[in-house]
Motif scaffolding. Structure first.
Motif, PDB file in Angstrom:
ATOM      1  N   VAL A   1      -4.199  -2.093  16.364  1.00 18.52           N
ATOM      2  CA  VAL A   1      -3.996  -0.679  16.674  1.00 18.52           C
ATOM      3  C   VAL A   1      -3.158  -0.538  17.948  1.00 18.52           C
ATOM      4  CG1 VAL A   1      -5.149   1.487  17.297  1.00 18.52           C
ATOM      5  CG2 VAL A   1      -6.070   0.068  15.465  1.00 18.52           C
ATOM      6  N   ALA A   2      -3.414  -1.373  18.955  1.00 23.18           N
ATOM      7  CA  ALA A   2      -2.616  -1.331  20.182  1.00 23.18           C
ATOM      8  C   ALA A   2      -1.143  -1.598  19.871  1.00 23.18           C
ATOM      9  CB  ALA A   2      -3.149  -2.336  21.191  1.00 23.18           C
ATOM     10  N   LYS A   3      -0.902  -2.545  18.992  1.00 24.06           N
ATOM     11  CA  LYS A   3       0.470  -2.872  18.592  1.00 24.06           C
ATOM     12  C   LYS A   3       1.140  -1.657  17.955  1.00 24.06           C
ATOM     13  CE  LYS A   3       2.730  -6.338  15.652  1.00 24.06           C
ATOM     14  NZ  LYS A   3       3.117  -7.391  16.573  1.00 24.06           N
ATOM     15  N   ARG A   4       0.429  -0.961  17.098  1.00 22.88           N
ATOM     16  CA  ARG A   4       0.964   0.232  16.432  1.00 22.88           C
ATOM     17  C   ARG A   4       1.243   1.355  17.434  1.00 22.88           C
ATOM     18  NH1 ARG A   4       3.003  -2.519  14.025  1.00 22.88           N
ATOM     19  NH2 ARG A   4       2.221  -3.704  12.305  1.00 22.88           N
TER      20      ARG A   4
ATOM     21  N   GLN B   1       4.396   0.452  19.243  1.00 19.08           N
ATOM     22  CA  GLN B   1       5.513   0.637  18.324  1.00 19.08           C
ATOM     23  C   GLN B   1       5.857   2.123  18.193  1.00 19.08           C
ATOM     24  OE1 GLN B   1       4.617  -1.042  14.463  1.00 19.08           O
ATOM     25  NE2 GLN B   1       6.482  -2.239  14.534  1.00 19.08           N
ATOM     26  N   ALA B   2       4.846   2.966  18.079  1.00 20.02           N
ATOM     27  CA  ALA B   2       5.065   4.411  17.960  1.00 20.02           C
ATOM     28  C   ALA B   2       5.733   4.985  19.208  1.00 20.02           C
ATOM     29  CB  ALA B   2       3.735   5.119  17.695  1.00 20.02           C
ATOM     30  N   GLU B   3       5.508   4.340  20.344  1.00 22.13           N
ATOM     31  CA  GLU B   3       6.138   4.781  21.596  1.00 22.13           C
ATOM     32  C   GLU B   3       7.548   4.228  21.760  1.00 22.13           C
ATOM     33  OE1 GLU B   3       5.053   7.015  23.857  1.00 22.13           O
ATOM     34  OE2 GLU B   3       3.413   7.411  22.454  1.00 22.13           O
ATOM     35  N   GLY B   4       8.022   3.496  20.752  1.00 24.10           N
ATOM     36  CA  GLY B   4       9.378   2.981  20.782  1.00 24.10           C
ATOM     37  C   GLY B   4       9.546   1.674  21.529  1.00 24.10           C
ATOM     38  N   LEU B   5       8.456   1.020  21.855  1.00 25.07           N
ATOM     39  CA  LEU B   5       8.538  -0.255  22.553  1.00 25.07           C
ATOM     40  C   LEU B   5       8.670  -1.400  21.551  1.00 25.07           C
ATOM     41  CD1 LEU B   5       5.792   0.518  25.156  1.00 25.07           C
ATOM     42  CD2 LEU B   5       8.237   0.336  25.597  1.00 25.07           C
ATOM     43  N   PRO B   6       9.418  -2.432  21.893  1.00 23.88           N
ATOM     44  CA  PRO B   6       9.575  -3.544  20.954  1.00 23.88           C
ATOM     45  C   PRO B   6       8.287  -4.368  20.866  1.00 23.88           C
ATOM     46  CG  PRO B   6      10.695  -4.031  23.015  1.00 23.88           C
ATOM     47  CD  PRO B   6      10.190  -2.614  23.120  1.00 23.88           C
ATOM     48  N   VAL B   7       7.918  -4.715  19.652  1.00 26.61           N
ATOM     49  CA  VAL B   7       6.746  -5.572  19.425  1.00 26.61           C
ATOM     50  C   VAL B   7       7.150  -6.649  18.430  1.00 26.61           C
ATOM     51  CG1 VAL B   7       5.046  -3.755  19.893  1.00 26.61           C
ATOM     52  CG2 VAL B   7       5.821  -4.119  17.564  1.00 26.61           C
ATOM     53  N   PRO B   8       6.540  -7.826  18.515  1.00 25.68           N
ATOM     54  CA  PRO B   8       6.877  -8.870  17.544  1.00 25.68           C
ATOM     55  C   PRO B   8       6.392  -8.477  16.144  1.00 25.68           C
ATOM     56  CG  PRO B   8       5.129  -9.603  19.019  1.00 25.68           C
ATOM     57  CD  PRO B   8       5.566  -8.260  19.505  1.00 25.68           C
ATOM     58  N   TRP B   9       7.097  -9.018  15.120  1.00 25.16           N
ATOM     59  CA  TRP B   9       6.665  -8.807  13.750  1.00 25.16           C
ATOM     60  C   TRP B   9       5.239  -9.315  13.609  1.00 25.16           C
ATOM     61  CZ3 TRP B   9       4.651 -12.282  10.364  1.00 25.16           C
ATOM     62  CH2 TRP B   9       4.455 -11.834   9.053  1.00 25.16           C
ATOM     63  N   GLY B  10       4.437  -8.640  12.809  1.00 22.24           N
ATOM     64  CA  GLY B  10       3.084  -9.116  12.587  1.00 22.24           C
ATOM     65  C   GLY B  10       2.370  -8.383  11.478  1.00 22.24           C
ATOM     66  N   VAL B  11       1.273  -8.989  11.034  1.00 21.32           N
ATOM     67  CA  VAL B  11       0.398  -8.402  10.025  1.00 21.32           C
ATOM     68  C   VAL B  11      -1.046  -8.671  10.442  1.00 21.32           C
ATOM     69  CG1 VAL B  11       2.021  -8.619   8.099  1.00 21.32           C
ATOM     70  CG2 VAL B  11       0.416 -10.475   8.576  1.00 21.32           C
ATOM     71  N   SER B  12      -1.947  -7.850   9.923  1.00 25.42           N
ATOM     72  CA  SER B  12      -3.377  -8.067  10.111  1.00 25.42           C
ATOM     73  C   SER B  12      -3.941  -8.502   8.772  1.00 25.42           C
ATOM     74  CB  SER B  12      -4.054  -6.774  10.576  1.00 25.42           C
ATOM     75  OG  SER B  12      -5.439  -6.966  10.744  1.00 25.42           O
TER      76      SER B  12
END
Length: 186
Positions: free
Chosen positions: A69-72, A75-86
């Motif tokens: 959820v933190a990653k999402r 991401q919603a704030e436009g910050l880059p995050v690594p590709w990932g899945v749960s």
């Protein structure tokens, strides 16, 4: 100042009248156990009881403990995050298609590097499947599988309004330092 050690969230609830009489400010470092919201218990009690405390509010602690959820949110704030899945089941690895190895496998609801060691970094699907199976069994929770970003893991404390970042704490992800932390100097 006189320090009064309170203990766990359960101790705080039992001693609430005394704490109200004898405490001007609570420093919350309680971790809790067996719950995805465990780090938020003491701050939530403080808010309900209107006790002043130092530290993050319950919603921030709950959000930060859920890596997915933190990653999402980032991401919603436009910050880059690594590709990932749960992933909830080890069988879900088979449906992932082509993957950007190396990857890192992390328990979804743990902090402080728990469950992250040199074996958390996987380089092929066989290692990935084995690590996902191990992590799900060991922690009894979903796991995050993410593109591995080389470098250390940082904890950055933000204080004040407006926010000011304090000196980060870095935790290296390699066999020689998995149990050590150190302060990164400016």
């Amino acid at each position: 100042h006189r320090v009064l050690r309170i203990g766990s969230a359960h101790d705080l609830l039992q001693r609430l009248p005394r704490v109200r009489r004898q405490t001007d400010l609570l420093f919350t470092i309680a971790e809790g156990w067996a719950s995805r919201t465990r780090e938020a218990w003491v701050p939530a009690i403080c808010e309900v009881a209107r006790l002043p405390y130092v530290g993050s509010p319950p919603q921030a602690l709950t959000l930060a403990l859920d890596k997915w959820v933190a990653k999402r949110v980032w991401q919603a704030e436009g910050l880059p995050v690594p590709w990932g899945v749960s992933l909830v089941r080890v069988e879900d690895v088979a449906g992932l298609g082509k993957l950007p190895f190396p990857l890192i496998v992390k328990p979804r609801y743990e902090g402080s590097g728990i469950g992250i060691d040199a074996a958390a970094i996987v380089h092929d699907r066989q290692q990935l499947t084995a690590r996902v199976a191990w992590a799900i069994a060991a922690f009894r929770q979903p796991v995050g599988v993410e593109e591995f970003i080389h470098g250390g893991e940082f904890t950055v404390c933000l204080v004040g309004d407006p926010l000011t970042a304090l000196i980060p704490v870095q935790r290296h992800i390699d066999p020689a330092t998995t149990l050590s932390c150190h302060i990164v100097q400016k």
